[in-house]
Design an enzyme around this catalytic site. Sequence first.
Site, PDB file in Angstrom:
ATOM      1  N   HIS A   4       7.030  -3.651   4.289  1.00 22.44           N
ATOM      2  CA  HIS A   4       7.094  -2.188   4.190  1.00 22.44           C
ATOM      3  C   HIS A   4       7.463  -1.582   5.546  1.00 22.44           C
ATOM      4  CE1 HIS A   4       5.676  -2.487   0.165  1.00 22.44           C
ATOM      5  NE2 HIS A   4       4.446  -2.815   0.468  1.00 22.44           N
TER       6      HIS A   4
ATOM      7  N   ASP B 176      13.470  -1.779  -3.483  1.00 19.54           N
ATOM      8  CA  ASP B 176      12.598  -2.863  -3.967  1.00 19.54           C
ATOM      9  C   ASP B 176      12.750  -4.107  -3.087  1.00 19.54           C
ATOM     10  OD1 ASP B 176      10.755  -4.059  -5.593  1.00 19.54           O
ATOM     11  OD2 ASP B 176      12.152  -4.515  -7.213  1.00 19.54           O
ATOM     12  N   GLY B 177      11.694  -4.921  -3.097  1.00 20.19           N
ATOM     13  CA  GLY B 177      11.775  -6.235  -2.459  1.00 20.19           C
ATOM     14  C   GLY B 177      11.146  -6.334  -1.079  1.00 20.19           C
ATOM     15  N   ASN B 178      10.375  -5.323  -0.686  1.00 20.83           N
ATOM     16  CA  ASN B 178       9.715  -5.421   0.631  1.00 20.83           C
ATOM     17  C   ASN B 178       8.749  -6.608   0.669  1.00 20.83           C
ATOM     18  OD1 ASN B 178      11.003  -3.066   1.289  1.00 20.83           O
ATOM     19  ND2 ASN B 178       9.195  -1.763   1.178  1.00 20.83           N
ATOM     20  N   GLY B 179       8.000  -6.765  -0.432  1.00 20.47           N
ATOM     21  CA  GLY B 179       7.019  -7.849  -0.505  1.00 20.47           C
ATOM     22  C   GLY B 179       7.700  -9.214  -0.480  1.00 20.47           C
TER      23      GLY B 179
ATOM     24  N   GLU C 146       2.822   4.321 -10.843  1.00 21.60           N
ATOM     25  CA  GLU C 146       2.293   2.993 -11.184  1.00 21.60           C
ATOM     26  C   GLU C 146       1.807   2.246  -9.927  1.00 21.60           C
ATOM     27  OE1 GLU C 146       5.205   4.290 -12.409  1.00 21.60           O
ATOM     28  OE2 GLU C 146       4.323   4.719 -14.366  1.00 21.60           O
ATOM     29  N   ASN C 147       2.352   2.608  -8.748  1.00 21.14           N
ATOM     30  CA  ASN C 147       1.930   1.937  -7.509  1.00 21.14           C
ATOM     31  C   ASN C 147       0.459   2.212  -7.160  1.00 21.14           C
ATOM     32  OD1 ASN C 147       5.137   2.318  -5.767  1.00 21.14           O
ATOM     33  ND2 ASN C 147       4.372   0.605  -7.006  1.00 21.14           N
TER      34      ASN C 147
END
Length: 245
Positions: free
Chosen positions: A41, A24-27, A71-72
């Site tokens: 990403h 998590d946390g690429n954005g 969900e993505n």
Amino acid sequence: MKKGLNNSAADEIIVPRSVAVIMDGNGRWAKKAGFERIRGHERGIDAVRTTVTECARLGVEALVLYAFSEENWARPKREINMLFKLLKRFLLDERGTLMDNNVRLLHSGRRARLAPDVLELLDETIALTASNDGMQLSLAISYGGRQELVDATQKLAKRVQAGELAPEAIDEQSIHDALYQPSLPDPDVLIRTAGEMRISNFLLWQVSYSEIYVHDICWPDFGKDQLHEAFRDYGRRERKFGKVL
Ligand code: FPP
């Protein structure tokens, strides 16, 4: 839990047999660096390569990476397209890495919504690495833990309907065997980056007794040192599996 790789007890890296990662946390990483989300990403792929090669080198038997959840699919179309472009590039460019490290690729998730070109590259890479007998790497793509349980239940119901299985014969083992990748042992440790304390519909059946390790760092910055830190922390856990020790 197996071998220790260091002499000093305090610093000992205990290598788990099976590891799962919520990357998590690429954005957030990209936002903080002033880039578009997709750059996060892209950098996430470098972190994937590092974690895969280091886990394989250390002797981890199974690694599951949460690359794209059910969900993505609700994300903006442009981001979804970019993510699958990166995924396809990974499946082509990293074949050498997988072969050099004796890694066998698997897929956990639903195939129905995946584009034909993604499935083709995925299947080709799975076939190419099928006889590698080192670490198993499963990419969770179009994956959801609840959906996996729905699919497993349908598989079992069909076997009951066909007269192959008595309802009362359904046990934990038959549910395990109906999951997407029954060859994978349950994760000893579940690592999540970017600080969120959530399971996010990942491996719901399999994480019953996993040790959860959350690091504040965003996925693109998760490197060898952070992986070792996670394994050291895992080595300090007392695993009771509900029993009194
Ligand atoms: C979470 O960051 C990350 C994802 C949804 C995708 C993970 C994908 C990669 C690391 C690259 C492709 C993977 C492989 C295996 C080739 P986020 O976008 O939710 O970050 P945010 O919460 O900070 O917005």
